[in-house]
Write a protein that holds these residues in place. Structure first.
Motif, mmCIF file in Angstrom:
data_model
loop_
_atom_site.group_PDB
_atom_site.id
_atom_site.type_symbol
_atom_site.label_atom_id
_atom_site.label_comp_id
_atom_site.label_asym_id
_atom_site.label_seq_id
_atom_site.Cartn_x
_atom_site.Cartn_y
_atom_site.Cartn_z
ATOM 1 N N GLY A 160 0.793 -1.227 0.000
ATOM 2 C CA GLY A 160 0.000 0.000 0.000
ATOM 3 C C GLY A 160 0.824 1.276 0.000
ATOM 4 O O GLY A 160 0.642 2.150 -0.853
ATOM 5 N N VAL A 161 1.778 1.413 0.935
ATOM 6 C CA VAL A 161 2.548 2.648 1.054
ATOM 7 C C VAL A 161 3.463 2.835 -0.155
ATOM 8 O O VAL A 161 3.520 3.918 -0.746
ATOM 9 C CB VAL A 161 3.357 2.668 2.357
ATOM 10 C CG1 VAL A 161 4.302 3.871 2.396
ATOM 11 C CG2 VAL A 161 2.429 2.706 3.566
ATOM 12 N N ALA A 162 4.186 1.792 -0.529
ATOM 13 C CA ALA A 162 5.145 1.928 -1.620
ATOM 14 C C ALA A 162 4.447 2.224 -2.947
ATOM 15 O O ALA A 162 4.901 3.067 -3.729
ATOM 16 C CB ALA A 162 5.991 0.661 -1.729
ATOM 17 N N THR A 163 3.339 1.548 -3.215
ATOM 18 C CA THR A 163 2.605 1.803 -4.452
ATOM 19 C C THR A 163 2.052 3.225 -4.471
ATOM 20 O O THR A 163 2.093 3.910 -5.500
ATOM 21 C CB THR A 163 1.472 0.786 -4.616
ATOM 22 O OG1 THR A 163 2.022 -0.532 -4.585
ATOM 23 C CG2 THR A 163 0.734 0.993 -5.921
ATOM 24 N N ALA A 164 1.548 3.673 -3.322
ATOM 25 C CA ALA A 164 1.071 5.053 -3.226
ATOM 26 C C ALA A 164 2.210 6.033 -3.473
ATOM 27 O O ALA A 164 2.031 7.051 -4.161
ATOM 28 C CB ALA A 164 0.455 5.294 -1.846
ATOM 29 N N ALA A 165 3.384 5.751 -2.922
ATOM 30 C CA ALA A 165 4.530 6.645 -3.103
ATOM 31 C C ALA A 165 4.917 6.745 -4.580
ATOM 32 O O ALA A 165 5.286 7.825 -5.065
ATOM 33 C CB ALA A 165 5.713 6.161 -2.272
ATOM 34 N N VAL A 166 4.846 5.629 -5.299
ATOM 35 C CA VAL A 166 5.126 5.661 -6.732
ATOM 36 C C VAL A 166 4.149 6.585 -7.445
ATOM 37 O O VAL A 166 4.533 7.489 -8.204
ATOM 38 C CB VAL A 166 5.060 4.240 -7.327
ATOM 39 C CG1 VAL A 166 5.078 4.299 -8.858
ATOM 40 C CG2 VAL A 166 6.221 3.390 -6.822
ATOM 41 N N ALA A 167 2.855 6.382 -7.190
ATOM 42 C CA ALA A 167 1.835 7.171 -7.884
ATOM 43 C C ALA A 167 1.920 8.651 -7.533
ATOM 44 O O ALA A 167 1.794 9.519 -8.404
ATOM 45 C CB ALA A 167 0.447 6.628 -7.537
ATOM 46 N N ILE A 168 2.139 8.950 -6.267
ATOM 47 C CA ILE A 168 2.228 10.354 -5.847
ATOM 48 C C ILE A 168 3.490 10.998 -6.407
ATOM 49 O O ILE A 168 3.459 12.147 -6.878
ATOM 50 C CB ILE A 168 2.191 10.460 -4.311
ATOM 51 C CG1 ILE A 168 0.830 9.978 -3.784
ATOM 52 C CG2 ILE A 168 2.446 11.898 -3.857
ATOM 53 C CD1 ILE A 168 0.793 9.796 -2.272
ATOM 54 N N GLY A 169 4.603 10.272 -6.362
ATOM 55 C CA GLY A 169 5.845 10.815 -6.905
ATOM 56 C C GLY A 169 5.722 11.156 -8.377
ATOM 57 O O GLY A 169 6.175 12.220 -8.836
ATOM 58 N N VAL A 170 5.091 10.269 -9.147
ATOM 59 C CA VAL A 170 4.871 10.537 -10.570
ATOM 60 C C VAL A 170 3.955 11.751 -10.744
ATOM 61 O O VAL A 170 4.199 12.619 -11.592
ATOM 62 C CB VAL A 170 4.273 9.296 -11.256
ATOM 63 C CG1 VAL A 170 3.817 9.628 -12.674
ATOM 64 C CG2 VAL A 170 5.294 8.166 -11.287
ATOM 65 N N ALA A 171 2.900 11.839 -9.918
ATOM 66 C CA ALA A 171 1.974 12.976 -10.012
ATOM 67 C C ALA A 171 2.665 14.292 -9.697
ATOM 68 O O ALA A 171 2.279 15.346 -10.230
ATOM 69 C CB ALA A 171 0.800 12.771 -9.062
ATOM 70 N N LEU A 172 3.702 14.239 -8.863
ATOM 71 C CA LEU A 172 4.453 15.446 -8.513
ATOM 72 C C LEU A 172 5.500 15.800 -9.573
ATOM 73 O O LEU A 172 6.223 16.785 -9.420
ATOM 74 C CB LEU A 172 5.139 15.261 -7.157
ATOM 75 C CG LEU A 172 4.205 15.129 -5.942
ATOM 76 C CD1 LEU A 172 5.022 14.813 -4.681
ATOM 77 C CD2 LEU A 172 3.388 16.395 -5.739
#
Length: 313
Positions: A160-172
């Motif tokens: 959950g956390v790592a996948t979210a970090a990937v998506a948020i990082g790309v969005a940023l």
């Protein structure tokens, strides 16, 4: 009311401690009842069944930290999972630690813990955010200062956390590298916009922020991939907590090793806004009806899990 709760503590067989049945609804005075429409699972729920952070004298305890639902006034809300709690040494607790959690027909929460859900965000999407996605956002934006970063490394994508970090990082707008031992998961992170690499692989550049939740097996790689002045942000140690740290690299490269846990209501509101504007889309692995919550827990522990497991009510 129907609820999923820890009826015993089973360190070696946690899912055997899970019970679905009837429990009373007795909210603290002044708290607002919320009719739960969706909730999501976290590894915290499995640890609770093992007895980590949940002593036997608090049983039965309704599990769950994350929920979205409707107030008595008909307002759609997301429940912020952190409760100010003077009885806890940390000064706070999460739902399902000292107060009943979210895997039930209703949950009660302090009024200040209820955040409005914007138009265009579903209950299921909102329910993914409060723990894993909020933790990832706080790690990247607040602790990791990703606004000043060009490249980010996320260790162990899939959970959950790592996948979210990937998506948020790309969005940023960051160049996001993500590791996974599983080829299928590396393909999935590529679909999210990241650059997938095998664990321990040499990166084409050093990164400014490392998101670390694996621990011992990946920490040396995290250190070696860090650029001068980089921030290595740690929220967990799922595969071992006794990592070796080369202090010479820490001072020579002026690295920061930062602990991180959860986030603020303001950050959760920012995540909701990112959902509403289409900047992020919570990654949902699977969805289960409430009566199938034992199967949902089994899915949470599956090795091919990718993203959040959601419960609909």
């Amino acid at each position: 009311m129907r609820a999923a709760y820890a009826s015993s503590l089973q360190p070696d067989a946690p899912l055997s401690a899970l019970t679905v049945g009837e429990l009373p609804f007795d909210p603290p005075e002044g708290w607002v009842p919320v009719e739960v429409r969706a909730s999501s699972l976290n590894q915290h729920d499995v640890w609770s069944l093992r007895g980590v952070g949940l002593p036997a004298d608090r049983l039965p305890m309704i599990l769950g930290c994350d929920a979205a639902g409707v107030t008595p006034a008909g307002d759609p809300v997301l429940v912020y999972p952190v409760i100010q709690d003077k009885a806890d040494p940390r000064g706070y607790s999460l739902f399902s630690e000292r107060f009943p959690g979210t895997f039930a027909e209703r949950v009660a929460a302090p009024r200040e813990n209820l955040l409005p859900i914007p138009d265009g965000v579903s209950f299921a999407e909102a329910a993914c955010l409060p723990t894993a996605w909020l933790t990832a956002y706080h790690m990247l934006v607040t602790r990791g200062r990703a606004g000043d970063a060009g490249a980010v490394l996320v260790q162990g994508a899939g959970g959950g956390v790592a996948t979210a970090a990937v998506a948020i990082g790309v969005a940023l707008g960051k160049r996001v590298y993500a590791t996974s031992r599983d080829q299928a998961k590396r393909e999935r992170v590529t679909e999210l916009g990241a650059i997938a690499v095998e664990p321990g692989a040499r990166l084409p550049e050093r990164v400014d922020v490392v998101i670390e939740s694996v621990g011992e097996p990946t920490f040396d790689h995290s250190m070696k991939c860090a650029a001068p002045g980089a921030r290595i942000v740690v929220c967990g140690a799922t595969a071992g907590h006794l990592a070796r740290v080369d202090l010479r690299r820490v001072f020579a490269m002026q690295l920061e090793i930062l602990g991180s846990s959860m986030g603020t209501p303001a950050e959760l509101t920012e995540l909701l806004d990112m959902c509403a504007t289409g900047k992020i889309h919570p990654v949902i692995d699977s969805t289960y009806e409430f009566e199938a919550i034992p199967e949902a827990f089994a899915r949470l522990t599956a090795p091919d899990l990718f993203g959040k497991v959601v419960i609909t009510h």
